[in-house]
Design a protein around this motif. Structure first.
Motif, PDB file in Angstrom:
ATOM      1  N   ALA A   9     -28.788  61.147  33.042  1.00  0.00           N
ATOM      2  CA  ALA A   9     -27.487  61.562  33.568  1.00  0.00           C
ATOM      3  C   ALA A   9     -26.320  60.702  33.104  1.00  0.00           C
ATOM      4  O   ALA A   9     -25.183  61.014  33.399  1.00  0.00           O
ATOM      5  N   THR A  10     -26.578  59.642  32.366  1.00  0.00           N
ATOM      6  CA  THR A  10     -25.477  58.760  31.965  1.00  0.00           C
ATOM      7  C   THR A  10     -24.791  59.197  30.675  1.00  0.00           C
ATOM      8  O   THR A  10     -23.726  58.681  30.349  1.00  0.00           O
ATOM      9  N   SER A  11     -25.392  60.154  29.954  1.00  0.00           N
ATOM     10  CA  SER A  11     -24.750  60.608  28.716  1.00  0.00           C
ATOM     11  C   SER A  11     -25.334  61.951  28.287  1.00  0.00           C
ATOM     12  O   SER A  11     -26.339  62.412  28.817  1.00  0.00           O
ATOM     13  N   GLY A  12     -24.694  62.542  27.306  1.00  0.00           N
ATOM     14  CA  GLY A  12     -25.201  63.745  26.665  1.00  0.00           C
ATOM     15  C   GLY A  12     -25.384  64.933  27.588  1.00  0.00           C
ATOM     16  O   GLY A  12     -24.581  65.192  28.492  1.00  0.00           O
ATOM     17  N   ILE A  13     -26.460  65.663  27.355  1.00  0.00           N
ATOM     18  CA  ILE A  13     -26.747  66.886  28.097  1.00  0.00           C
ATOM     19  C   ILE A  13     -26.903  66.597  29.587  1.00  0.00           C
ATOM     20  O   ILE A  13     -26.372  67.322  30.427  1.00  0.00           O
ATOM     21  N   GLY A  14     -27.623  65.539  29.927  1.00  0.00           N
ATOM     22  CA  GLY A  14     -27.827  65.194  31.331  1.00  0.00           C
ATOM     23  C   GLY A  14     -26.532  64.899  32.055  1.00  0.00           C
ATOM     24  O   GLY A  14     -26.340  65.283  33.216  1.00  0.00           O
ATOM     25  N   SER A  80     -33.995  65.771  31.551  1.00  0.00           N
ATOM     26  CA  SER A  80     -33.065  65.861  30.433  1.00  0.00           C
ATOM     27  C   SER A  80     -33.092  64.628  29.537  1.00  0.00           C
ATOM     28  O   SER A  80     -32.661  64.690  28.391  1.00  0.00           O
ATOM     29  N   ALA A  81     -33.555  63.514  30.069  1.00  0.00           N
ATOM     30  CA  ALA A  81     -33.554  62.278  29.282  1.00  0.00           C
ATOM     31  C   ALA A  81     -34.373  62.462  28.014  1.00  0.00           C
ATOM     32  O   ALA A  81     -35.433  63.093  28.025  1.00  0.00           O
TER      33      ALA A  81
END
Length: 160
Positions: A9-14, A80-81
């Motif tokens: 959740a800290t970057s990208g798609i997540g 997602s990771a």
């Protein structure tokens, strides 16, 4: 109110999925390694955002984290990771191989197993984010492709 658990959740798609779920009034438990690095930290705006710091590549840490979330009745889990290192296989560092297997494959399998009974009871959903490389040969992405193919096959088998 629905409750979601999302990795990466800290970057990208997540990160983008987390923002969308928050706008849809979900309570979002977001697993990530480092929430400080995100300077804009849009999540400060949402009281329904619960950051959960965990390194998915460390199985003991992951199990402790999951145990701490055990009583939460999630409606949605999004794995997602993901991490990718790309080179010819014979040139790939073994620690990078282990890292990709742990994050891209092992973590989603463990997380899914941990919450599957509750999800079935709640008629919840698991979404595993894979990759087109799961179905495509790539000499520079053999390990990444293998982890994503494993995740895709796990998802299909779980669905059945």
């Amino acid at each position: 109110m629905k409750i979601a658990l999302i990795t990466g959740a800290t970057s990208g798609i997540g990160y983008e999925i987390s923002k969308r779920l928050l706008k849809m009034n979900y309570i979002v438990y977001a697993i990530g390694r480092n929430f400080i690095k995100n300077n804009e930290n849009i999540f400060n705006e949402y009281e329904n955002f619960i950051p959960v710091t965990c390194d998915l590549s460390k199985l003991n840490d992951l199990e402790k984290t999951l145990h701490s979330l055990k009583k939460i009745k999630f409606d949605l889990i999004i794995n997602s990771a993901g991490i990718g290192y790309f080179s010819l296989h014979e040139e790939m560092n073994i620690s990078k191989i282990k890292n990709m297997i742990a994050i891209n494959l092992q973590a989603p399998l463990v997380i899914s197993q941990y919450f599957l009974r509750t999800l079935k009871e709640n008629k919840g959903i698991i979404i595993n984010i894979s990759s087109v490389t799961a179905n495509k040969e790539s000499p520079l992405a053999s390990v990444y492709s293998a982890t994503k193919a494993g995740l895709s096959q796990f998802s299909k088998s779980l669905f059945e």
